[in-house]
Design a protein around this motif. Structure first.
Motif, short mmCIF file in Angstrom:
data_model
loop_
_atom_site.label_atom_id
_atom_site.label_comp_id
_atom_site.label_asym_id
_atom_site.label_seq_id
_atom_site.Cartn_x
_atom_site.Cartn_y
_atom_site.Cartn_z
N LEU A 164 0.85 -1.20 0.00
CA LEU A 164 0.00 0.00 0.00
C LEU A 164 0.88 1.24 0.00
O LEU A 164 1.81 1.36 0.81
N LEU B 193 3.09 2.71 2.74
CA LEU B 193 2.43 2.74 4.05
C LEU B 193 2.58 1.42 4.79
O LEU B 193 2.41 1.39 6.01
N ILE C 212 -6.68 4.62 6.28
CA ILE C 212 -5.96 4.88 5.03
C ILE C 212 -6.41 6.21 4.44
O ILE C 212 -7.57 6.60 4.57
N SER D 225 -4.83 6.48 -1.48
CA SER D 225 -4.12 5.20 -1.30
C SER D 225 -4.14 4.40 -2.60
O SER D 225 -5.14 4.38 -3.32
#
Length: 927
Positions: free
Chosen positions: A62, A69, A99, A103
């Motif tokens: 991600l 992330l 998130i 993203s």
């Protein structure tokens, strides 16, 4: 539960999951030619060059704002034989609620290469990569199957401007003159894209499935896809043969731009020959998930406050406000009205606003309220203008706040105002209690004030007054009330205990520090009626374990109950009274057990009724005889000695309430309705307010023949109701062919009287209709239909079932007041003198209750933290909802005209008639 059509991503505490689908890798397998392998020996050992089902694995990671992330997560090792089938869910170590909106998932398919190569990681090189956003253009979380373009020999990157987008941008080419030729998509390709979106909806169940028709469509689409792919390959080979120099010769000034376009075309041509797609699946939800930022709670300001409110108190201070200085455009984006290029205005939340005093305002207040002139303030007398201003302030209702100038004016003339009983609450609001010197002066002035009314004393016990001396002064005023009056406020006074400064864990376990708690315990100890209801009110609060009742409050009520029982044992008859309360608890426990067993038994109503009679007659339950006689919890003035099992009934309702007839000490029957599965505290509150309003009207010599029958909640989901023999307007109208007048005439005939009904009965009917019309309007009682409007044989009209109050109503276009044509027909008609008398009683009752509006508003302000359904919906607006129906801004004449308009609207409204008809039809179907 309120209906909704979407959910917020910030509320979705669920990890990000992706499934690498079954048969997910789609694309033509074209092994490199043997000549290439001779020139590039390193290609011989790459797995995908040796077998169409070589072992590949997938990693996902991600990204957001071009930064990773999470760590990468990869599929488990699998040895493929006939096809590459992963069919595996991958879970990322991050929740959807945290998130950001931008993203992206970077998905890379890795190939095995012992010799390495470009982008290699150990013995793996990129087979292809793709990057897909988690949220679409509408900020909605993607769900279901996704088809992602796989870029060969590239690892996916999660950059904001990614080079491996799952949905590539439209390709463009240039003509021979260098101009852009637009999109290179044919109508057939556009149609395929449209069908792909429909296939996705079909797969997710948004399009109805028809198996035989779906099979034909899938076959036709597959054939069309093959034709389009073949045409695309031919077009790609044709574009490769176009000489690039022809484009450059057209316009040398555009050499750089056309070069990049031509390179893109060559790359597209290469990719067309080796085009792969990866199928992945996102989780599917019942509703769209819309992105919302996580809202962090503001910094706690209670720790900075000088006087921290008790748990459960409402906010004592207004929310922080943004203060804009001169020359700052608060509505624009920059500083100054004319400078468009000015930097944006940044608003910073200050946690001390609303908690600590503004230094400039504090200095101003100290200058205005200089304590050096405190002695001189005693002789200050307002002039005519200031006296008018003070009178205006004194006329304010309990919900109106004072501004800084009004507070300073009240403080300045505080000694003069001690002779005005209305001024005390305004004075207490004007004191800066965080100033020790000012607070000391205010406390010294309290005993000098003239005696205040009960409504002001109740206001001082509300959530906005936390000074112990002020609350003790209010309790001293309540000591002068007799037990009957105190009983009318007892429900609210028990709730006011939440606002007392009682230590959470006192060393001796008592409530000695609370003047209100000691007062209630002392009065309840000396009076059987007060003690009975204080005990049950406290027990219900202790029993309430819902999320809306905090643990500290349950402990508080338990302490008060313990101290009450301890105090009770100190008086001579105390042990016997305590034993009586325990016996009442045993009676309620047995009735609750019987009610639950009957409610959950899978039998028809006649068998339930037989079961009830059997339970009541069973000697094990000890309900046939009480020795000694037991004061009824619902009405302690009535002592019961047993029950009549043969007269018991199970009502036809979803909760199957029980009708039980108890035998009183004087041989009479006292019927009660007992039910479980329902919280009766809201109905209990409404009946208590009706009883109070009845007392207020009687003080003005206006007896409107109200019927405040008794209700007692014995727990948070059970209770008892006094049964009044009566008939609903729906039943009376059906039995007497739509005529309420015929019902009254049948039960109270008098041929010499007007309309053939006994005069006293008609008087009772007219007055009670007027009283309940006014009271139910003020309380905003909703869900009124002919089944919860009841009429006793002696003419007493009354309402039942108060499941909706404060303006809430499940029916559309409901009138503010329920006055149906059946009620008017019972008076003779809208032209009869009885109807004119009805309107006159309405006007008198409305204007009379408006004079006591402060008392009623203060009672509701004490209930803001009560766990009552229609109050906890909007607790901050409860008092305002009641206040607006009094229309205190109107004169008495204007208020009468307003209420007359309500009567006219209610009688002439067509929607209640339609709703009552539909309700009767539904009741008939249920029967």
């Amino acid at each position: 539960m309120e209906e909704y059509s979407f959910a917020n991503s910030s509320a979705l505490d669920f990890p990000v999951n992706v499934r690498i689908s079954r048969d997910s890798l789609e694309g033509p397998y074209q092994p490199p030619p043997f000549s290439t392998l001779l020139q590039r020996p390193d290609l011989r050992h790459i797995g995908s060059n040796t077998s169409p089902t070589s072992d590949l694995y997938v990693t996902i990671q991600l990204w957001a704002d071009s930064k990773p992330l999470t760590v990468p997560v990869q599929t488990a090792y699998k040895s493929f034989k006939k096809a590459r089938k992963w069919d595996e869910w991958l879970e990322l170590p991050i929740s959807i609620s945290t998130i950001p909106q931008n993203s992206q998932l970077a998905i890379t398919v890795w190939d095995i290469s012992p010799t390495g190569g470009p982008g290699a990681k150990g013995h793996a090189i990129p087979f292809g990569g793709t990057t897909i956003s988690l949220f679409d253009n509408d900020n909605t979380l993607q769900k279901g199957r996704q088809k992602c373009r796989l870029y060969r020999h590239k690892a996916a990157d999660g950059f904001s401007s990614t080079t491996t987008p799952a949905i590539p941008p439209p390709r463009r080419v240039r003509n021979s003159d260098g101009a852009s030729n637009g999109h290179v998509t044919s109508p057939e390709e556009d149609e395929l894209d449209r069908l792909e979106k429909l296939f996705k909806k079909h797969e997710m169940g948004e399009i109805h499935r028809v198996d035989w028709l779906d099979a034909l469509v899938f076959k036709a689409v597959a054939k069309q896809r093959q034709q389009v792919e073949a045409a695309a390959k031919v077009s790609s080979r044709a574009r490769k043969r176009v000489p690039a120099s022809k484009t450059n010769a057209a316009n040398k000034d555009e050499a750089t731009a056309s070069k990049s376009e031509d390179q893109g075309t060559e790359e597209d041509s290469e990719e067309d020959e080796d085009k792969y797609t990866l199928l992945i699946d996102f989780p599917r939800f019942d509703f769209p998930i819309v992105f919302t930022d996580h809202e962090y709670a503001p910094p706690p300001i209670s720790s900075l406050a000088h006087n921290s409110p008790q748990p459960g108190n409402v906010n004592l201070k207004p929310p922080p406000e943004v203060q804009l200085g001169p020359g700052i455009n608060g509505t624009g984006n920059g500083i100054g009205d004319d400078d468009e290029n000015a930097p944006p205005l940044i608003r910073i939340y200050d946690p001390e606003v609303g908690a600590k005093d503004n230094p400039a305002e504090s200095k101003h207040r100290r200058l205005v309220r200089s304590h050096r002139t405190g002695v001189l303030d005693r002789d200050l007398k307002p002039n005519a203008k200031i006296r008018d201003e003070l009178n205006t302030i004194m006329s304010y209702g309990p919900t109106q706040e004072l501004n800084a100038e009004e507070k300073d004016l009240v403080w300045k003339f505080r000694h003069h105002l001690t002779r005005d009983k209305r001024a005390l609450t305004k004075f207490v609001k004007s004191v800066a209690w965080n100033d020790a010197s000012e607070a000391r002066q205010a406390v010294q002035l309290l005993p000098k004030w003239t005696e205040i009314d009960v409504d002001d004393a109740l206001e001082l016990l509300g959530p906005t007054f936390d000074n112990p001396a002020v609350r003790a002064y209010a309790v001293d005023r309540l000591r002068e009330s007799d037990d009957d009056e105190l009983l009318l406020y007892l429900l609210q006074l028990v709730q006011a205990l939440k606002f007392e400064k009682i230590p959470a864990e006192p060393q001796d376990g008592s409530t000695q520090d609370s003047s209100l708690a000691r007062f209630l315990i002392t009065r309840a100890t000396n009076n059987l009626m007060l003690g009975n209801f204080l005990h049950w009110y406290l027990m219900v609060e202790c029993d309430d374990r819902s999320p809306d009742q905090i643990k500290e409050h349950r402990k508080l009520f338990a302490k008060v109950e313990f101290d009450f029982m301890t105090e009770l044992m100190q008086i001579p008859e105390g042990p016997e009274r305590r034993k009586t309360l325990l016996r009442q608890g045993e009676l309620i426990t047995v009735l609750s057990k019987i009610s639950k067993e009957i409610r959950f038994s899978r039998e028809d109503r006649p068998r339930k009724q037989q079961r009830l009679k059997k339970y009541l007659a069973d000697p094990k339950n000890e309900l046939m005889a009480f020795d000694p006689p037991l004061p009824l919890p619902l009405d302690p003035s009535v002592s019961i000695v047993g029950c009549y099992p043969e007269d018991s009934i199970v009502f036809k309702s979803s909760l199957y309430p029980l009708l039980i007839h108890f035998k009183t000490l004087d041989g009479k029957k006292y019927p009660i309705i007992f039910k479980t599965g329902d919280d009766l505290r809201q109905d209990q509150l409404v009946i208590q307010v009706i009883a109070l309003m009845d007392r207020l009207l009687r003080k003005e010599n206006l007896d409107l023949k109200l019927t405040p029958y008794r209700i007692l909640a014995t727990s948070s989901n059970a209770g008892a109701v006094q049964f009044i023999p009566s008939m609903s307007l729906a039943a009376a109208s059906a039995k007497y062919k739509g005529s309420i007048l015929a019902y009254l005439r049948a039960n109270n005939p008098d041929t010499s009287a007007d309309l053939g009904v006994r005069a006293s009965t008609m008087d009772t009917y007219v007055k009670s209709c007027a009283g309940y019309c006014v009271i139910t309007y003020l309380l905003g009682v909703g869900d009124r239909h002919l089944d919860n409007l009841l009429l006793a044989p002696d003419g007493h009209f009354f309402h039942a079932d108060f499941g909706y109050i404060l303006g809430r109503d499940p029916k559309p276009f409901a009138p503010q007041m329920k006055l149906c044509k059946e009620m008017v027909e019972g008076m003779g008609s809208s032209t009869s003198p009885h109807y004119a008398a009805f309107k006159s009683y309405c006007f008198t009752a409305y204007t009379t209750l408006r004079k006591s509006s402060n008392l009623i508003l203060n009672l509701f302000s004490l209930m803001v933290d009560a766990n009552i359904p229609d109050i906890k919906v909007e607790p901050q607006h409860v008092v305002e909802k009641v206040r607006e129906r009094f229309h205190l801004e109107m004169s008495e004449e204007e208020a009468m005209r307003h209420f007359e308009g309500l009567i006219v609207d209610s009688v002439g409204s067509i929607f209640p008639v339609v709703i009552d008809t539909i309700h009767n039809m539904m009741q008939g179907l249920r029967a």
